[in-house]
Motif scaffolding. Structure first.
Motif, PDB file in Angstrom:
ATOM      1  N   HIS A   1      77.158  29.945   0.286  1.00 55.00           N
ATOM      2  CA  HIS A   1      78.005  30.701   1.205  1.00 55.00           C
ATOM      3  C   HIS A   1      78.993  29.809   1.949  1.00 55.00           C
ATOM      4  CE1 HIS A   1      75.611  34.282   0.444  1.00 55.00           C
ATOM      5  NE2 HIS A   1      74.536  33.516   0.546  1.00 55.00           N
TER       6      HIS A   1
ATOM      7  N   ARG B   1      90.913  37.196  -1.982  1.00 54.40           N
ATOM      8  CA  ARG B   1      89.765  37.521  -1.119  1.00 54.40           C
ATOM      9  C   ARG B   1      89.749  39.036  -0.980  1.00 54.40           C
ATOM     10  NH1 ARG B   1      88.842  37.773   4.758  1.00 54.40           N
ATOM     11  NH2 ARG B   1      86.827  36.839   5.282  1.00 54.40           N
TER      12      ARG B   1
ATOM     13  N   ASN C   1      82.875  30.388   1.037  1.00 51.58           N
ATOM     14  CA  ASN C   1      83.134  31.808   0.841  1.00 51.58           C
ATOM     15  C   ASN C   1      83.163  32.539   2.182  1.00 51.58           C
ATOM     16  OD1 ASN C   1      83.350  31.577  -1.938  1.00 51.58           O
ATOM     17  ND2 ASN C   1      81.175  31.957  -2.282  1.00 51.58           N
ATOM     18  N   GLU C   2      81.997  32.631   2.835  1.00 55.96           N
ATOM     19  CA  GLU C   2      81.953  33.285   4.149  1.00 55.96           C
ATOM     20  C   GLU C   2      82.130  32.303   5.302  1.00 55.96           C
ATOM     21  OE1 GLU C   2      80.347  35.655   1.104  1.00 55.96           O
ATOM     22  OE2 GLU C   2      79.359  33.857   1.874  1.00 55.96           O
TER      23      GLU C   2
ATOM     24  N   GLU D   1      83.873  39.398 -10.339  1.00 56.28           N
ATOM     25  CA  GLU D   1      83.556  38.782  -9.056  1.00 56.28           C
ATOM     26  C   GLU D   1      83.052  39.805  -8.051  1.00 56.28           C
ATOM     27  OE1 GLU D   1      83.471  35.454  -8.290  1.00 56.28           O
ATOM     28  OE2 GLU D   1      83.611  35.431 -10.478  1.00 56.28           O
TER      29      GLU D   1
ATOM     30  N   TRP E   1      85.706  36.510  -4.441  1.00 61.76           N
ATOM     31  CA  TRP E   1      86.780  35.518  -4.499  1.00 61.76           C
ATOM     32  C   TRP E   1      87.203  35.249  -5.956  1.00 61.76           C
ATOM     33  CZ3 TRP E   1      88.909  33.142  -0.122  1.00 61.76           C
ATOM     34  CH2 TRP E   1      88.233  33.362   1.083  1.00 61.76           C
TER      35      TRP E   1
END
Length: 382
Positions: free
Chosen positions: A128, A217, A131-132, A267, A244
């Motif tokens: 993560h 995104r 990404n986050e 994705e 993503w």
């Protein structure tokens, strides 16, 4: 923070901030254009510079012609698009004195702890970071690309008719039935087709170097993906993560629309129940605080170039709202202070005929090239 050091929302029945305003003007098309950016747009929302503590800020601005604009501000940690729509729809019904629609649950659920409790022990099966979350880099901002000195970001509304959307889907289906792709299932989701097209068109309009990596995104709604426990219909909160899709500008430009849609679809499908549970475990593991990570969604960004972000409101029938003066005819997406280059909103057109509107903010030096290709199924910047 609560007693354990976790972030908490205090429900104290203090109410919401509600402001009534008037504008000595008629809501003509020229006035609408002036309300899409800057101070004019911010004037439609309650001021929050005084350190407002309310979870919801709402303002109703009445125009001389009788039209009204409802401006609502809420932090994304408090509610996602679905929760906001449920609130606005119920508000409209209450305004008209009609019974709240059965599709809007009267009993709302705010309990995040029981719904999104980390597992013990944590089971973090996905990465993560990046990404986050991302490393904290002080006050640096400005997105992933260089800001354009002296250039402003403007919002262009692209209206895709129902017929155009059907042709876009047909192009994807036709390609998927040819050659080695004959076994692939047809990728005809409206959002994924429109997102793929806009990504290709914006990348072409920006004139990026072919070797430049570009990412999309794209918001993924966990309300229908999380299984154990399921997110209740009346949940008032945020259940959105992101996928993503990543490629290069050259690959994006030369591949068929079907290939771009397939990339996005793969994705998005990866962000399933297991991914959401892994995210919850990671966010509650203490790693975010220990490593001083911050959310990848930076409200201070001015440009996402070479990337784009797509937030979908396609599943939300905003055109069904009615505050007593018929359905809405005007929508402006909310940005924290100014529009962010490459931050796209996609929603059903208020015409209610199956057409789609996309609000695309780009630097003014890029927007003309985008306009020349946004209705072409083979977008180029020329």
């Amino acid at each position: 923070m609560d007693g354990t050091g976790n972030r908490a929302i205090v429900l104290n029945d203090a109410g919401a901030r509600y402001v009534e305003a008037t504008a000595d003007a008629e809501l003509s098309s020229s006035v609408v254009l002036e309300l899409t950016t800057g101070a004019n747009l911010l004037s439609l929302y309650p001021p929050s510079c005084d350190g407002a503590k309310e979870l919801l800020l709402a303002q109703v601005t009445r125009f001389r012609c009788g039209s009204i604009i409802v401006g609502v501000s809420v932090h994304h940690r408090v509610a996602d698009g679905h929760a906001i729509w449920a609130f606005l729809f119920a508000w409209g019904q209450a305004t008209r004195g009609v019974r709240i629609d059965d599709s809007i649950p009267v009993q709302q659920r705010h309990d995040r702890l029981s719904l999104f409790a980390p597992r013990d022990p944590p089971q973090v099966k996905f990465d993560h970071r990046g990404n986050e979350f991302k490393p904290h880099v002080g006050d640096a901002s400005g997105g992933n690309g260089a800001a354009h000195a002296g250039d402003e970001v403007v919002i262009h509304r692209v209206h895709f008719s129902k017929e155009w959307i059907m042709e876009l889907k047909s192009q994807s289906q036709a390609a998927a039935s040819e050659g080695a792709a004959a076994t692939a299932r047809p990728y005809t989701t409206t959002l994924q087709c429109v997102a793929a097209h806009l990504w290709r068109c914006i990348t072409a309009a920006r004139g990026l170097d072919g070797n430049q990596t570009t990412r999309m995104r794209i918001a993924v709604n966990g309300r229908s993906r999380m299984k154990d426990p399921r997110v209740p219909v009346g949940y008032t909160g945020n259940a959105v993560l992101w996928a993503w899709p990543t490629t290069t500008a050259r690959e994006l430009g030369r591949q068929h629309i079907r290939e771009t849609v397939e990339l996005i679809s793969r994705e998005v499908a990866r962000i399933d129940d297991a991914y959401f549970r892994s995210f919850i475990d990671f966010a509650g593991s203490g790693a975010v605080e220990k490593e001083q990570l911050v959310p990848t969604a930076d409200s201070l960004e001015l440009t996402l170039s070479p990337n784009v972000e797509v937030d979908s409101l396609l599943g939300i029938p905003f055109y069904d709202m009615d505050f007593g003066g018929a359905r809405p005819f005007f929508f402006v997406p909310g940005y924290s202070t100014v529009p962010v280059d490459g931050f796209i909103y996609v929603l059903q057109s208020f015409e209610g005929d199956g057409s789609v509107d996309a609000y695309v903010p780009l630097f003014s030096t890029t927007i003309e090239a985008f306009k020349r290709c946004c209705y072409s199924l083979q977008p180029t910047a020329s």
